[in-house]
Design an enzyme around this catalytic site. Sequence first.
Site, PDB file in Angstrom:
ATOM      1  CE  LYS A   1     -33.337 -39.746 -47.052  1.00 63.20           C
ATOM      2  NZ  LYS A   1     -34.534 -39.861 -47.905  1.00 63.20           N
TER       3      LYS A   1
HETATM    4  O1  G3P Z   1     -38.403 -38.562 -46.794  1.00 62.17           O
HETATM    5  C1  G3P Z   1     -38.830 -39.744 -46.203  1.00 62.17           C
HETATM    6  C2  G3P Z   1     -40.177 -40.073 -46.714  1.00 62.17           C
HETATM    7  O2  G3P Z   1     -40.092 -40.471 -48.029  1.00 62.17           O
HETATM    8  C3  G3P Z   1     -40.912 -41.073 -45.929  1.00 62.17           C
HETATM    9  O3  G3P Z   1     -42.234 -40.803 -46.146  1.00 62.17           O
HETATM   10  O4  G3P Z   1     -44.617 -41.229 -46.204  1.00 62.17           O
HETATM   11  O5  G3P Z   1     -42.964 -43.116 -46.562  1.00 62.17           O
HETATM   12  O6  G3P Z   1     -43.287 -42.112 -44.306  1.00 62.17           O
HETATM   13  P1  G3P Z   1     -43.327 -41.879 -45.777  1.00 62.17           P
END
Ligand code: G3P
Length: 217
Positions: free
Chosen positions: A83
């Site tokens: 990634k």
């Molecule tokens: O896959 C990306 C994710 O982990 C981000 O999620 O909720 O931290 O915006 P969030």
Amino acid sequence: MKFFVDTADVPAIAELNDLGMVDGVTTNPSLILKSGRDILEVTREICSIVKGPVSAEVVAQKADDMIAEGRKLAGIAPNIAVKVPLTWDGLKACKVLSGEGRMVNVTLCFSVNQAILAAKAGASFISPFIGRLDDINMEGADLIADIRQVYDNYDFKTEILAASIRTVNHVSQCALIGADVITAPPSVIKAMASHVLTDKGLDQFTRDWAKTGQKIL
Ligand code: G3P
């Protein structure tokens, strides 16, 4: 539609995997921090459970350093997707790593133009972040729809991996739009099973069954 689980919580991954709900896993530095585990060790353990792509994120910011980190992470298991962030250096790293035959997931995507660049750099996956767009009063799902249209217009093979999924509505929106993959925390995947009318109906059936005085077993 493929389901990736957005976590480095091994027992949670194993539970969903046993139910056939896991086509892959995504992690990031924040999720590694939350796990309290060593990145190499926990990623290896996840790869021993899950057959599909397991995303492990580089932390360097210069392309050459990202490439070195990506090669090391890819050495953990054949199903690692490296990634990289959607920066110019990240795109350079994507081009090199994908040219070596490695899966690359380009993350932190917030625009159609970024998604086009990732596809042209050979990304296997593009990760647009829905929830973080919603956080700034934009419509995250619209970005998924726009990328779907552009990728279909030009037959780009990069898979749309809808990320930053916070709600069950995000999941159904992405499914209707035609995202190739959603990655969601285990809590969101489990919440998809819930419906108030299911609970209400089950209560009614349970009460009526008790009145029959019968037993099945
Ligand atoms: O896959 C990306 C994710 O982990 C981000 O999620 O909720 O931290 O915006 P969030």
